[in-house]
Design a protein around this motif. Sequence first.
Motif, mmCIF file in Angstrom:
data_model
loop_
_atom_site.group_PDB
_atom_site.id
_atom_site.type_symbol
_atom_site.label_atom_id
_atom_site.label_comp_id
_atom_site.label_asym_id
_atom_site.label_seq_id
_atom_site.Cartn_x
_atom_site.Cartn_y
_atom_site.Cartn_z
ATOM 1 N N ALA A 167 0.717 -1.194 0.068
ATOM 2 C CA ALA A 167 0.029 -0.022 0.027
ATOM 3 C C ALA A 167 0.807 1.063 -0.022
ATOM 4 O O ALA A 167 0.936 2.039 1.020
ATOM 5 C CB ALA A 167 -1.027 0.124 1.194
ATOM 6 N N GLY A 168 1.323 1.445 -1.176
ATOM 7 C CA GLY A 168 2.243 2.601 -1.258
ATOM 8 C C GLY A 168 3.815 2.208 -1.431
ATOM 9 O O GLY A 168 4.135 1.550 -2.351
ATOM 10 N N CYS A 169 4.639 3.176 -0.783
ATOM 11 C CA CYS A 169 6.166 2.761 -1.044
ATOM 12 C C CYS A 169 6.913 1.997 -0.110
ATOM 13 O O CYS A 169 7.924 2.377 0.676
ATOM 14 C CB CYS A 169 6.543 4.225 -1.199
ATOM 15 N N PHE A 170 6.289 0.963 0.149
ATOM 16 C CA PHE A 170 6.891 0.032 1.133
ATOM 17 C C PHE A 170 7.609 -1.193 0.444
ATOM 18 O O PHE A 170 7.461 -2.327 0.381
ATOM 19 C CB PHE A 170 5.947 -0.531 2.229
ATOM 20 N N GLY A 171 8.605 -0.829 -0.485
ATOM 21 C CA GLY A 171 9.082 -1.820 -1.504
ATOM 22 C C GLY A 171 9.732 -2.909 -0.927
ATOM 23 O O GLY A 171 9.631 -4.101 -1.375
ATOM 24 N N THR A 172 10.407 -2.863 0.376
ATOM 25 C CA THR A 172 11.128 -3.948 0.821
ATOM 26 C C THR A 172 10.228 -4.956 1.817
ATOM 27 O O THR A 172 10.536 -5.905 2.365
ATOM 28 C CB THR A 172 12.357 -3.623 1.439
ATOM 29 N N ALA A 173 9.023 -4.381 2.380
ATOM 30 C CA ALA A 173 8.314 -4.950 3.089
ATOM 31 C C ALA A 173 7.724 -6.280 2.721
ATOM 32 O O ALA A 173 7.323 -6.409 1.584
ATOM 33 C CB ALA A 173 7.198 -3.809 3.621
ATOM 34 N N VAL A 174 7.226 -6.878 3.542
ATOM 35 C CA VAL A 174 6.622 -8.361 3.266
ATOM 36 C C VAL A 174 5.201 -8.103 3.712
ATOM 37 O O VAL A 174 4.938 -8.174 4.946
ATOM 38 C CB VAL A 174 7.423 -9.493 3.789
ATOM 39 N N GLY A 175 4.218 -8.750 2.832
ATOM 40 C CA GLY A 175 2.787 -8.568 3.119
ATOM 41 C C GLY A 175 2.371 -10.082 3.759
ATOM 42 O O GLY A 175 3.104 -11.081 3.536
ATOM 43 N N ILE A 176 1.398 -10.093 4.189
ATOM 44 C CA ILE A 176 0.586 -11.397 4.786
ATOM 45 C C ILE A 176 0.563 -12.359 3.835
ATOM 46 O O ILE A 176 0.754 -13.615 4.029
ATOM 47 C CB ILE A 176 -0.701 -10.939 5.436
ATOM 48 N N GLU A 177 0.324 -12.260 2.410
ATOM 49 C CA GLU A 177 -0.015 -13.194 1.342
ATOM 50 C C GLU A 177 1.283 -13.863 1.218
ATOM 51 O O GLU A 177 1.409 -15.031 0.929
ATOM 52 C CB GLU A 177 -0.541 -12.585 0.297
ATOM 53 N N GLU A 178 2.537 -13.261 1.159
ATOM 54 C CA GLU A 178 3.886 -13.720 1.236
ATOM 55 C C GLU A 178 4.186 -14.781 2.215
ATOM 56 O O GLU A 178 4.549 -15.954 1.913
ATOM 57 C CB GLU A 178 4.887 -12.790 0.960
ATOM 58 N N ILE A 179 3.727 -14.448 3.289
ATOM 59 C CA ILE A 179 3.886 -15.352 4.591
ATOM 60 C C ILE A 179 2.904 -16.217 4.313
ATOM 61 O O ILE A 179 3.345 -17.645 4.513
ATOM 62 C CB ILE A 179 3.841 -14.449 5.744
ATOM 63 N N ARG A 180 1.917 -16.390 4.233
ATOM 64 C CA ARG A 180 0.952 -17.519 3.885
ATOM 65 C C ARG A 180 1.473 -18.342 3.099
ATOM 66 O O ARG A 180 0.994 -19.708 3.064
ATOM 67 C CB ARG A 180 -0.667 -16.935 3.687
ATOM 68 N N ALA A 181 1.901 -17.772 1.760
ATOM 69 C CA ALA A 181 2.406 -18.712 0.551
ATOM 70 C C ALA A 181 3.293 -19.626 1.157
ATOM 71 O O ALA A 181 3.479 -20.874 0.699
ATOM 72 C CB ALA A 181 2.688 -17.942 -0.536
ATOM 73 N N THR A 182 4.399 -19.083 2.167
ATOM 74 C CA THR A 182 5.427 -19.906 2.330
ATOM 75 C C THR A 182 4.850 -20.897 3.593
ATOM 76 O O THR A 182 5.585 -22.054 3.418
ATOM 77 C CB THR A 182 6.499 -18.906 3.276
ATOM 78 N N LEU A 183 3.887 -20.432 4.120
ATOM 79 C CA LEU A 183 3.346 -21.546 5.088
ATOM 80 C C LEU A 183 2.844 -22.755 4.393
ATOM 81 O O LEU A 183 2.876 -23.652 4.703
ATOM 82 C CB LEU A 183 2.409 -20.889 5.981
ATOM 83 N N ARG A 184 2.180 -22.166 3.240
ATOM 84 C CA ARG A 184 1.374 -23.420 2.248
ATOM 85 C C ARG A 184 2.713 -24.278 1.951
ATOM 86 O O ARG A 184 2.185 -25.642 2.036
ATOM 87 C CB ARG A 184 0.443 -22.924 1.368
ATOM 88 N N HIS A 185 3.326 -23.807 1.317
ATOM 89 C CA HIS A 185 4.592 -24.446 0.913
ATOM 90 C C HIS A 185 5.140 -25.514 2.231
ATOM 91 O O HIS A 185 5.692 -26.496 1.832
ATOM 92 C CB HIS A 185 5.518 -23.947 0.191
ATOM 93 N N LEU A 186 5.429 -24.969 3.443
ATOM 94 C CA LEU A 186 6.031 -25.819 4.297
ATOM 95 C C LEU A 186 5.082 -26.865 4.636
ATOM 96 O O LEU A 186 5.484 -27.946 5.176
ATOM 97 C CB LEU A 186 6.169 -24.632 5.471
ATOM 98 N N THR A 187 3.571 -26.760 4.635
ATOM 99 C CA THR A 187 2.845 -27.591 5.294
ATOM 100 C C THR A 187 2.291 -28.515 4.204
ATOM 101 O O THR A 187 1.325 -29.464 4.531
ATOM 102 C CB THR A 187 1.822 -27.107 5.905
ATOM 103 N N LEU A 188 2.708 -28.661 2.821
ATOM 104 C CA LEU A 188 2.403 -29.586 1.745
ATOM 105 C C LEU A 188 2.848 -30.900 2.637
ATOM 106 O O LEU A 188 3.986 -30.808 2.715
ATOM 107 C CB LEU A 188 3.049 -29.199 0.557
ATOM 108 N N PRO A 189 2.071 -32.014 2.146
ATOM 109 C CA PRO A 189 2.823 -33.436 2.599
ATOM 110 C C PRO A 189 3.927 -33.573 1.805
ATOM 111 O O PRO A 189 4.390 -33.358 0.911
ATOM 112 C CB PRO A 189 1.500 -34.264 1.971
#
Length: 83
Positions: free
Chosen positions: A61-83
């Motif tokens: 939401a603006g100029c937070f270019g290096t910040a990580v959003g919740i969707e990126e974290i959720r995607a990593t969690l999904r990859h981690l929890t795949l069987p």
Amino acid sequence: MDVFEELREVALRQNAEGEFPEWLLADVLGIADDPERYGDRTHLVETLVSQIREYDPFAGAGCFGTAVGIEEIRATLRHLTLP
């Protein structure tokens, strides 16, 4: 400190500071508390640590270019929890 302890510490600190959402904390702590299950995916756990450390609720939401959003974290969690 191993990567699982670091994950726990970073997530709890971000949550205590009011940044990291409570509703996602349980999933992250579940990974931190089960190194036997996720030990073969430490590269993803390291990514998750980095993402939570850089998490910003206003990412995208603006100029937070290096910040990580919740969707990126959720995607990593999904990859981690795949069987």
